[in-house]
Structures are given as structure tokens and as C-alpha cells.
Design a protein around this motif. Structure first.
Motif, PDB file in Angstrom:
ATOM      1  N   ILE A 107       0.835  -1.203   0.000  1.00 27.71           N
ATOM      2  CA  ILE A 107       0.000   0.000   0.000  1.00 27.71           C
ATOM      3  C   ILE A 107       0.867   1.250   0.000  1.00 27.71           C
ATOM      4  O   ILE A 107       1.763   1.407   0.836  1.00 27.71           O
ATOM      5  CB  ILE A 107      -0.939   0.010   1.224  1.00 27.71           C
ATOM      6  CG1 ILE A 107      -1.950  -1.131   1.108  1.00 27.71           C
ATOM      7  CG2 ILE A 107      -1.640   1.356   1.368  1.00 27.71           C
ATOM      8  CD1 ILE A 107      -2.817  -1.305   2.332  1.00 27.71           C
ATOM      9  N   ASP A 108       0.583   2.130  -0.946  1.00 26.53           N
ATOM     10  CA  ASP A 108       1.274   3.411  -1.041  1.00 26.53           C
ATOM     11  C   ASP A 108       0.291   4.482  -0.578  1.00 26.53           C
ATOM     12  O   ASP A 108      -0.652   4.823  -1.289  1.00 26.53           O
ATOM     13  CB  ASP A 108       1.694   3.633  -2.502  1.00 26.53           C
ATOM     14  CG  ASP A 108       2.360   4.981  -2.696  1.00 26.53           C
ATOM     15  OD1 ASP A 108       2.872   5.546  -1.711  1.00 26.53           O
ATOM     16  OD2 ASP A 108       2.365   5.467  -3.843  1.00 26.53           O
ATOM     17  N   ALA A 109       0.477   4.985   0.648  1.00 29.64           N
ATOM     18  CA  ALA A 109      -0.503   5.919   1.207  1.00 29.64           C
ATOM     19  C   ALA A 109       0.198   7.080   1.891  1.00 29.64           C
ATOM     20  O   ALA A 109       1.375   6.988   2.238  1.00 29.64           O
ATOM     21  CB  ALA A 109      -1.400   5.199   2.221  1.00 29.64           C
ATOM     22  N   VAL A 110      -0.541   8.164   2.090  1.00 23.84           N
ATOM     23  CA  VAL A 110      -0.006   9.310   2.824  1.00 23.84           C
ATOM     24  C   VAL A 110      -0.710   9.412   4.178  1.00 23.84           C
ATOM     25  O   VAL A 110      -1.882   9.039   4.328  1.00 23.84           O
ATOM     26  CB  VAL A 110      -0.186  10.623   2.042  1.00 23.84           C
ATOM     27  CG1 VAL A 110       0.671  10.604   0.785  1.00 23.84           C
ATOM     28  CG2 VAL A 110      -1.649  10.867   1.717  1.00 23.84           C
ATOM     29  N   ALA A 111       0.031   9.915   5.160  1.00 27.83           N
ATOM     30  CA  ALA A 111      -0.474  10.005   6.534  1.00 27.83           C
ATOM     31  C   ALA A 111      -1.771  10.798   6.615  1.00 27.83           C
ATOM     32  O   ALA A 111      -2.610  10.557   7.487  1.00 27.83           O
ATOM     33  CB  ALA A 111       0.583  10.625   7.440  1.00 27.83           C
ATOM     34  N   ASP A 112      -1.934  11.731   5.703  1.00 28.85           N
ATOM     35  CA  ASP A 112      -3.102  12.597   5.726  1.00 28.85           C
ATOM     36  C   ASP A 112      -4.401  11.817   5.481  1.00 28.85           C
ATOM     37  O   ASP A 112      -5.484  12.293   5.836  1.00 28.85           O
ATOM     38  CB  ASP A 112      -2.925  13.671   4.647  1.00 28.85           C
ATOM     39  CG  ASP A 112      -3.773  14.896   4.939  1.00 28.85           C
ATOM     40  OD1 ASP A 112      -3.929  15.235   6.126  1.00 28.85           O
ATOM     41  OD2 ASP A 112      -4.286  15.497   3.980  1.00 28.85           O
ATOM     42  N   ASP A 113      -4.296  10.642   4.874  1.00 28.38           N
ATOM     43  CA  ASP A 113      -5.497   9.853   4.583  1.00 28.38           C
ATOM     44  C   ASP A 113      -5.764   8.775   5.638  1.00 28.38           C
ATOM     45  O   ASP A 113      -6.661   7.945   5.479  1.00 28.38           O
ATOM     46  CB  ASP A 113      -5.392   9.203   3.197  1.00 28.38           C
ATOM     47  CG  ASP A 113      -5.505  10.241   2.086  1.00 28.38           C
ATOM     48  OD1 ASP A 113      -6.003  11.358   2.365  1.00 28.38           O
ATOM     49  OD2 ASP A 113      -5.083   9.956   0.957  1.00 28.38           O
ATOM     50  N   VAL A 114      -4.965   8.803   6.713  1.00 28.38           N
ATOM     51  CA  VAL A 114      -5.117   7.814   7.782  1.00 28.38           C
ATOM     52  C   VAL A 114      -5.823   8.466   8.974  1.00 28.38           C
ATOM     53  O   VAL A 114      -5.563   9.624   9.300  1.00 28.38           O
ATOM     54  CB  VAL A 114      -3.731   7.293   8.234  1.00 28.38           C
ATOM     55  CG1 VAL A 114      -3.863   6.391   9.472  1.00 28.38           C
ATOM     56  CG2 VAL A 114      -3.047   6.549   7.094  1.00 28.38           C
ATOM     57  N   ILE A 115      -6.718   7.734   9.601  1.00 32.60           N
ATOM     58  CA  ILE A 115      -7.304   8.170  10.870  1.00 32.60           C
ATOM     59  C   ILE A 115      -7.090   7.061  11.899  1.00 32.60           C
ATOM     60  O   ILE A 115      -7.314   5.880  11.611  1.00 32.60           O
ATOM     61  CB  ILE A 115      -8.798   8.555  10.731  1.00 32.60           C
ATOM     62  CG1 ILE A 115      -9.453   8.655  12.109  1.00 32.60           C
ATOM     63  CG2 ILE A 115      -9.569   7.607   9.842  1.00 32.60           C
ATOM     64  CD1 ILE A 115     -10.865   9.202  12.067  1.00 32.60           C
ATOM     65  N   VAL A 116      -6.592   7.462  13.069  1.00 34.43           N
ATOM     66  CA  VAL A 116      -6.308   6.501  14.136  1.00 34.43           C
ATOM     67  C   VAL A 116      -7.582   6.252  14.929  1.00 34.43           C
ATOM     68  O   VAL A 116      -8.302   7.205  15.264  1.00 34.43           O
ATOM     69  CB  VAL A 116      -5.198   7.029  15.076  1.00 34.43           C
ATOM     70  CG1 VAL A 116      -4.897   6.016  16.172  1.00 34.43           C
ATOM     71  CG2 VAL A 116      -3.931   7.351  14.286  1.00 34.43           C
ATOM     72  N   THR A 117      -7.864   4.982  15.223  1.00 32.64           N
ATOM     73  CA  THR A 117      -9.122   4.632  15.886  1.00 32.64           C
ATOM     74  C   THR A 117      -8.884   3.717  17.096  1.00 32.64           C
ATOM     75  O   THR A 117      -7.785   3.198  17.279  1.00 32.64           O
ATOM     76  CB  THR A 117     -10.055   3.906  14.887  1.00 32.64           C
ATOM     77  OG1 THR A 117      -9.353   2.788  14.333  1.00 32.64           O
ATOM     78  CG2 THR A 117     -10.484   4.840  13.767  1.00 32.64           C
ATOM     79  N   VAL A 118      -9.921   3.535  17.902  1.00 28.35           N
ATOM     80  CA  VAL A 118      -9.849   2.660  19.074  1.00 28.35           C
ATOM     81  C   VAL A 118      -9.976   1.207  18.594  1.00 28.35           C
ATOM     82  O   VAL A 118     -11.057   0.629  18.570  1.00 28.35           O
ATOM     83  CB  VAL A 118     -10.953   3.017  20.093  1.00 28.35           C
ATOM     84  CG1 VAL A 118     -10.846   2.116  21.320  1.00 28.35           C
ATOM     85  CG2 VAL A 118     -10.852   4.478  20.507  1.00 28.35           C
ATOM     86  N   GLY A 119      -8.858   0.641  18.230  1.00 26.60           N
ATOM     87  CA  GLY A 119      -8.878  -0.643  17.549  1.00 26.60           C
ATOM     88  C   GLY A 119      -9.531  -0.462  16.180  1.00 26.60           C
ATOM     89  O   GLY A 119     -10.132   0.583  15.901  1.00 26.60           O
ATOM     90  N   SER A 120      -9.399  -1.470  15.319  1.00 23.71           N
ATOM     91  CA  SER A 120     -10.083  -1.305  14.038  1.00 23.71           C
ATOM     92  C   SER A 120     -11.590  -1.480  14.210  1.00 23.71           C
ATOM     93  O   SER A 120     -12.365  -1.111  13.347  1.00 23.71           O
ATOM     94  CB  SER A 120      -9.529  -2.247  12.974  1.00 23.71           C
ATOM     95  OG  SER A 120      -9.479  -3.557  13.436  1.00 23.71           O
ATOM     96  N   GLN A 121     -12.004  -1.999  15.385  1.00 28.04           N
ATOM     97  CA  GLN A 121     -13.450  -2.076  15.657  1.00 28.04           C
ATOM     98  C   GLN A 121     -14.094  -0.699  15.568  1.00 28.04           C
ATOM     99  O   GLN A 121     -15.175  -0.541  15.010  1.00 28.04           O
ATOM    100  CB  GLN A 121     -13.707  -2.664  17.047  1.00 28.04           C
ATOM    101  CG  GLN A 121     -15.189  -2.848  17.387  1.00 28.04           C
ATOM    102  CD  GLN A 121     -15.856  -3.931  16.550  1.00 28.04           C
ATOM    103  OE1 GLN A 121     -15.249  -4.953  16.286  1.00 28.04           O
ATOM    104  NE2 GLN A 121     -17.088  -3.702  16.133  1.00 28.04           N
ATOM    105  N   GLN A 122     -13.454   0.317  16.151  1.00 25.32           N
ATOM    106  CA  GLN A 122     -14.057   1.644  16.077  1.00 25.32           C
ATOM    107  C   GLN A 122     -14.084   2.152  14.640  1.00 25.32           C
ATOM    108  O   GLN A 122     -15.025   2.843  14.241  1.00 25.32           O
ATOM    109  CB  GLN A 122     -13.320   2.655  16.963  1.00 25.32           C
ATOM    110  CG  GLN A 122     -14.136   3.931  17.092  1.00 25.32           C
ATOM    111  CD  GLN A 122     -13.366   5.103  17.646  1.00 25.32           C
ATOM    112  OE1 GLN A 122     -12.167   5.253  17.445  1.00 25.32           O
ATOM    113  NE2 GLN A 122     -14.058   5.948  18.404  1.00 25.32           N
ATOM    114  N   ALA A 123     -13.054   1.809  13.863  1.00 20.41           N
ATOM    115  CA  ALA A 123     -13.066   2.206  12.459  1.00 20.41           C
ATOM    116  C   ALA A 123     -14.277   1.597  11.751  1.00 20.41           C
ATOM    117  O   ALA A 123     -14.971   2.259  10.985  1.00 20.41           O
ATOM    118  CB  ALA A 123     -11.775   1.775  11.782  1.00 20.41           C
ATOM    119  N   LEU A 124     -14.538   0.344  12.041  1.00 19.22           N
ATOM    120  CA  LEU A 124     -15.701  -0.334  11.482  1.00 19.22           C
ATOM    121  C   LEU A 124     -16.998   0.376  11.890  1.00 19.22           C
ATOM    122  O   LEU A 124     -17.902   0.584  11.072  1.00 19.22           O
ATOM    123  CB  LEU A 124     -15.688  -1.779  11.987  1.00 19.22           C
ATOM    124  CG  LEU A 124     -16.696  -2.779  11.489  1.00 19.22           C
ATOM    125  CD1 LEU A 124     -16.728  -2.829   9.977  1.00 19.22           C
ATOM    126  CD2 LEU A 124     -16.355  -4.157  12.051  1.00 19.22           C
TER     127      LEU A 124
END
Lengths: 442, 442
Positions: free
Chosen positions: B108-125
Motif C-alpha cells: 500500500i502506497d498511502a499518505v499520513a493525511d489519509d489515515v485516521i487513528v481509531t480505538v482498535g479497528s473495531q471503532q473504524a468499522l
């Protein structure tokens, strides 16, 4: 409720014009999720030359980092298999015991089994809303109310109805009248959200007499109360008051937080709820995040067990009292006639009312140009209100900075008054409320 | 997606008969929030004499607690003012940079600006579902799928439609057929939720050929893909595969987690999303929790910067490979004819299919009586399916325990087969799916 240091106003997104291929795919609730129009301004306001009276950040530099560093190290080395593993969705049982001891200080008699640990009390607010609110349901809140609570209610498509406050907190007659009217109209009112002690943003505290009266009204209407109390232990003068929950265990959900009494960096808040509601909250938490950080929960539990935390709160209160006094003293000494403000006995905030014809939001770019920032009052209302108000925080800058910040702010307000007196109105008031365009930066 | 160690089945609440004064006040979505019928059983299953092949807990005892203890101490003493303060809702920028480096390992080629940190990936879901799903919308998911994802989708009143899998992962033709049928019926399909690598619970991996085909189908239908990849780096044999996101940056939301590669105790997961979606996720996160723990984010960031984390993952993989081999070896040696299972190249889980007439859920109390626990297959389906399946985990018990657990399980299954052959059906199958009463404990 935790106070977001980057507290912002709801309004149209500055990204609204971007091409978004998913625009038709979002849920209806996402329509209410819009970026703040003053976010860019707050980026400017965070420059070191600006005195920010805007944020609600506690002064964590007063914390004993060596002691806390040792606590976090020992949690890992001595309790690693628990600290580094998944926990339960309800939260660590020993921490929940300690939380009950903290709540005892405000008259609450509770058992750990009725407590759920959350990611700050903000998550508790989110989970309670998730469990209770269908789209179109009514949530009552004080006028003004905590800005991110409005965002949370909006995310669940609730309709927020405000209830008037004065220097003694929410006005019982206003609550009764509003409830009666909503019930007659067949509205589903789900709960009354209140910050009864050291209100954010109003700075006022619900008087003991009114506490009795408010709870009597809510009981009569069968209405649940959501008591948000992040600041209750931060009292700088006057007698402690009992939490609403202390005398009404059956119809109050109580939200607490360690963000102001210890640190927001661990994100440990909690809800205390009647058992049936607690069951729902635990299930909601499980689907929201599985479980909170075991590590952080053990850290806070150990801090409460091993560190003289009540002494730490006394130290905090001494520091915050000096900052509050600096702010109230400067306001008293410098503000022009026609400006009024509240006089908080605790917490972080003073609520200022400007003279007729002065608009706090359109004045903000000018204030930032003069190197002082505040939060305009409009963000604390679901509707179009608060144009003559601003929230000033005294928690983060030191007393000298606070005095300098107020001095700069007074200069800006006096300039606005002169403009108003010359041209009939001060800053052009651009539209109303959330339809207003983003203010230009100076 | 994180795997809840206390993973449970959806079903009627054991508290259903309690008198709940708020029963008429809950939101419609709360009807889907019900306690697990096998929760009580898992409490029994956690007794030390029971070999649990049920939980998805990583083996954190393999972590270097002295080193991590020193890292957490230094984060507090050296970065206290940041670590102990509020952060942004999107998450720490330096951690987001490190997360991009981690994702590079899967192409994966990604930039930090497109990442959001979540409470486990459960919260991302949870946040993705919050942003996209209106009540009644369809979410596609593999058959079977991750149990807590089903709970999350249910909490937003989505309708989950399953797509068939085999040993190579989801079957492209089944996906295409299902999508076509749903579109023809005018259904709003919001996304395809998939765990393409080392699937939970199925243990299989989507083959490279099928990855191309699946993404081609989704692009053709304009369908967003939600790629949940908590196990991708835990590979014990075979060639690494590229993440779906690697070749489809525009229509994949990628979810990652440090819960398996470091520790679930910090609750650090993330979402990588197209910019417009990321904006919505950040706003949703703000109203859900204000911000994640600054402290935990700095800890994980520092661990990634200072500790040889890729070596740590190699150590984990060596350990988990031995456990997987112990399980597959024991299954091969002991299972009676008619029982089949998947052969994972990584991750935590083996998916077992029992012979016709054997019901894994009604067999569970008997298994716990024989001191072995597993998760019955029914929990991994939104509808009534999975009765002949069970999920076995090899992540937590050591190889000897695993072999002993399989030995006990084989005894139970053989007993059920004998019962079936004698009486026509084994354990009485009590009703179907979520209407089944809680199994009696032995």
C-alpha cells in the motif's frame, strides 16, 4: 463532558465544494457531520503570539510526570499480561470500584457493577444517545450547552430544544413549560442533558434549591436526566453541591471523567446508569470499540490507588483559582459598560454577553488579528442564537497571559462599539447561524 | 478486525425478563443490542481446567515487557505535555506516518493525511458504518464473517447479505450474482465488508487471481470495499499477497490494527480512506470520542520508531506457526471421517465443518463439560446458518494444550456421531438461530 481544545462551530464544510464520489452513498446522519467554519481560524489562533482564551485544555504541565512515568512503567512490567490484553466492554472492575469512591465525594452511593468505563465522557454521551435516540426525537439541553454534545445529538439526528438558564443554572419553570408543551405536541423527549455544576460554557452552577425542583419536574414527566459532570471537583470557592444523581439514582445517567482531574491523555471517562440502561450501554460499547484500553484503565486505577490524587486536585484548584481570579479581575477592571459575564465558582469558563449590536462571531477575525482568541457563542446553540456571547476559558494560559488576553479583547470590543456607534452596526453580521460563511482571516 | 476474546453469539438477552422502566424509551436500533446467550457459558469456559479454542486473544506474554515499560515511562517523562493532553480527532501525525510504513509491507502506497487513528479497528468499522449506513441499507459480507462486525452493522440497522466463500476466499461469481440481484431489486448496497487475508473465522485467504476479479466486479458496480486486515502480517507459510487497497486506492477503505502485531491493550487501529470519506470519518470520530489517547498513540509510535518491531512479528509468527501446526496435526490425526476443516497460512483460526446432523451450538455445553471450548458457527452469520460449523483458535493455548483440546473435542464429536447414529439426530437442535434458548450448562 470533556471540552475539546479545538472546539468548533457547526456550519457548512469548507470542503463542501470538493468533488466527492461518495456524496450519494452517505447515510442521512452524515449530512449533519460538517467541518467547522472556524477551524482554519483556530489553526491561526494556536500560534504562540496569540493568547488563546478559546480552548478547554487542562493545564497538564502541573502533573507529576516522574511519578506517573513510574506508574505506567510498573503497569507494563508487573501487570503486562492483563494490561496488554483485551479487556471487557464494561471496563476493569477495580477501576470501577475506584470510580465509585471518586463519585462519593459528590454524594453518590453507587456500585461498580453499574459503572461502565468509556473513552472520555464524550464516548459515554455518544453511547447514551445511540441507545436512546431515534431520528427526530427531542433532546433537551441548557441554553447554551456543550458544543460537542450538540454534534453528538446531531449525529443521531436528534432535535435539540434549549431551556433557558440564568446565574443559578437552568430555570425550572422554563423546563416545566417546555416539557409540557413538547408532551402536548406529542413529541418524544428522550432526556434532559445538563451540566449542572460549573457549566460549559456558561460557568454557572445549578443551585441546591433548583436541583430539587428540576428533579421533581423530570420525575413527574418520567424524563431521564443525563448529568454531565466533568468539572464538579474543580471548585475554587463556595460549598460543594450534591450531584443530581446522588438523590435520584433511578432516573439519572451520570457521566464522569478523569480528563480534568488527572489527564485527558488517557481518555478515561465513565457512565453510571440504572442497571437496565447499563446493560444496553455495555452492548453498545462492545460494537463501538470491543473494549477500552486495559493499559490505560490499569494506569488510572493504580494512580488512584497509589498517588495522593485528592491532594493533586487541591493543587489544581489552587492554580485554576488564581487563573479565574486573574480573568475576573481583568474583566472587572477593563471591560466597557454594557458587557456582562458570569462568575464561576469552579470549572474552566466565563460566559460573556456583549452589548446589543456587537456580533462575537464576525468580531473573531479581528480579535485573532489582535492576538487573542475566544469561542463565539453561536457554537453552543443548536439554533440561531449566541451572537452576542463568547466563551472565555481561564484553564490554560497563566495569569499574566490571561490579563494580557483580556486587555487585547477589551480593545477589540471597544473598537466594535465605536464602529457600531458610528455606522449603526459593528461587524457586518453575515447571515445567521450555521448558514454564515467562514469569516475571513485578517 | 480485532477479534473479541469473549466473542459471542447474537441472540435473545438473558436479561429479557427483567423489569426495565426504559423499555419504551430506547431507540429502534437498541432492539438489535442483545446480550449473548452463550456469554454465561464462556464464563465457565475461562476456568483454568478448560482448554479454550474459543477466544481470539493474541499471546501477549511473548512481548518484551521491560522494553515496553521503558518506552511508556519515557513517553510520560519526555513527552508529558503532549502525551497527557487532548489530541486531534484524526490522530497523531507521526504515528500516522509510521502506519503508512507498516502498510507498505502489503503493497500500500498511502499518505499520513489519509489515515485516521481509531480505538482498535473495531471503532473504524463502527465509524464507517455510521457514515454510510441508513436503516435498511444492505451490507455485503462473506459467509461466514467476523461476529462483532455483524453486531456493528446491526447497531446501525443494516441488512447483512452473505456471499459464499470457499478455500480461496469469497467466490467472485457469487458476489457478482448477488450484487446484480440486489441492484435489480432496487436495494441500496453500501459496501462489501471483507477480511481477505487469514479470514476470521474461516481461516482462508483470497487468492491473487480472485483479488483482481473481485475488485473488477466492485468497480463495475461502483461498490465501496471495506477491507479489514488485522492478521495480514501474521503469515506462517506461502507468499505474501498484496492488500486489496494496494491496487485500488479509490474504492477501498482499509482497516488495520496493532492488536495482533503488538498488543490489543493500547487499542490502536486505523482506517485508510479516500480523502472525502476520511473527512467524514474524522468528524464522526470527534463526536464519538473527541480524540483517541495521545499517550497510547505516542507509545505505539515510539515502539515502531525505536523497537525492532518487524523482528518481533517474526518471533510471533514462529510461535503461532507452531501452534497452528499443533492444531492441524491433531485434527489430521484424530478427527473422525466426515469432519473437514480449513488450513490457514496465517492468522488465528481454523474453520471446522461437522458431519450432517451434528449441531455445534447444542454440542457446546457437552464440550465445556469435557473441558474444551470453541465458538459455534452460528454466530458468524446474520441469518440462520453455521449450525454444522465451529471456529477453533490456535493463538492463545500452547501446542500441548491445543493437542489436548483437540483430543477432548474429538471425543465429544465422536459421542455426538454415535448419538446421531443411534437416535437419528445428535443433540436436540433447539429451534433455529437467534430464537434458540440458552444452552444449559453441564
Amino acid at each position: 463532558m470533556s471540552s475539546d481544545p479545538r472546539e468548533t462551530h457547526r456550519g457548512p464544510s469548507s470542503q463542501g465544494s470538493r468533488i466527492d464520489p461518495y456524496v450519494d452513498a452517505y447515510a442521512a446522519r452524515a449530512q449533519g457531520m460538517v467541518a467547522s467554519e472556524v477551524r482554519a481560524l483556530f489553526a491561526v489562533a494556536s500560534r504562540p503570539e496569540v493568547v488563546s482564551l478559546a480552548g478547554g485544555m487542562p493545564n497538564v504541565s502541573a502533573l507529576p510526570t516522574d511519578d506517573i512515568g513510574e506508574i505506567v512503567r510498573r503497569v507494563v512490567t508487573e501487570q503486562g499480561p492483563t494490561a496488554l490484553q483485551y479487556g471487557s466492554a464494561q471496563g476493569d472492575p477495580l477501576l470501577r470500584e475506584r470510580i465509585c469512591e471518586v463519585m462519593e465525594l459528590e454524594g453518590i452511593d453507587a456500585v461498580a457493577d453499574d459503572v461502565i468505563v468509556t473513552v472520555g465522557s464524550q464516548q459515554a454521551l455518544d453511547l447514551v444517545t445511540r441507545v436512546f435516540v431515534d431520528p427526530g426525537d427531542v433532546v433537551l439541553a441548557e441554553a447554551p450547552t456543550y458544543v460537542t454534545a450538540i454534534n453528538t445529538f446531531a449525529a443521531y439526528q436528534a432535535r435539540v430544544e434549549h431551556v433557558a438558564m440564568d446565574d443559578e443554572g437552568v430555570i425550572p419553570e422554563a423546563l416545566e413549560e417546555r416539557l409540557g408543551r413538547l408532551r402536548s405536541a406529542g413529541q418524544r423527549v428522550k432526556f434532559f442533558y445538563t451540566v449542572p455544576t460549573f457549566h460549559n460554557p456558561a460557568g454557572v452552577t445549578l443551585s441546591p434549591q433548583r436541583r430539587v425542583r428540576v428533579m421533581e419536574i423530570c420525575r413527574r414527566f418520567g424524563l431521564l436526566v443525563l448529568e454531565d459532570n466533568p468539572y464538579g471537583l474543580l471548585r475554587y470557592e463556595g460549598e460543594p453541591v450534591r450531584a443530581l444523581r446522588a438523590d435520584s439514582p433511578d432516573n439519572v445517567i451520570y457521566l464522569g471523567s478523569f480528563s480534568k482531574t488527572l489527564s485527558p491523555g488517557f481518555r478515561i471517562g465513565w457512565a453510571l446508569a440504572p442497571a437496565a440502561v447499563r446493560d444496553k450501554l455495555v452492548l453498545a460499547a462492545e460494537s463501538a470499540m470491543l473494549s477500552h484500553s486495559s493499559f490505560n484503565q490499569l494506569v488510572v486505577g493504580r494512580y488512584l490507588a497509589e498517588y495522593p490524587w485528592q491532594e493533586q486536585i487541591k493543587d489544581f484548584n489552587e492554580m485554576y483559582r488564581r487563573r479565574r481570579d486573574a480573568m475576573l479581575g481583568a474583566l472587572e477592571a477593563l471591560m466597557p459598560e454594557g458587557v456582562t459575564w458570569t462568575r464561576p465558582q469552579g470549572g474552566f469558563f466565563v460566559w460573556v454577553t456583549l452589548p446589543e449590536g456587537i456580533d462575537s462571531k464576525s468580531m473573531l477575525p479581528r480579535a485573532v488579528g489582535e492576538r487573542v482568541a475566544y469561542v463565539p457563542g453561536t457554537g453552543f446553540f443548536a439554533g440561531d442564537d449566541g451572537h452576542r456571547n463568547m466563551r472565555l476559558s481561564f484553564c490554560y494560559p497563566d495569569p499574566d497571559q490571561i490579563r494580557e488576553g483580556v486587555r487585547r479583547l477589551v480593545g477589540v470590543i471597544k473598537g466594535e462599539i465605536t464602529l457600531r456607534d458610528t455606522f449603526g452596526s459593528a461587524s457586518a453580521r453575515p447571515g445567521h447561524g450555521t448558514d454564515a460563511p467562514a469569516p475571513d482571516l485578517p
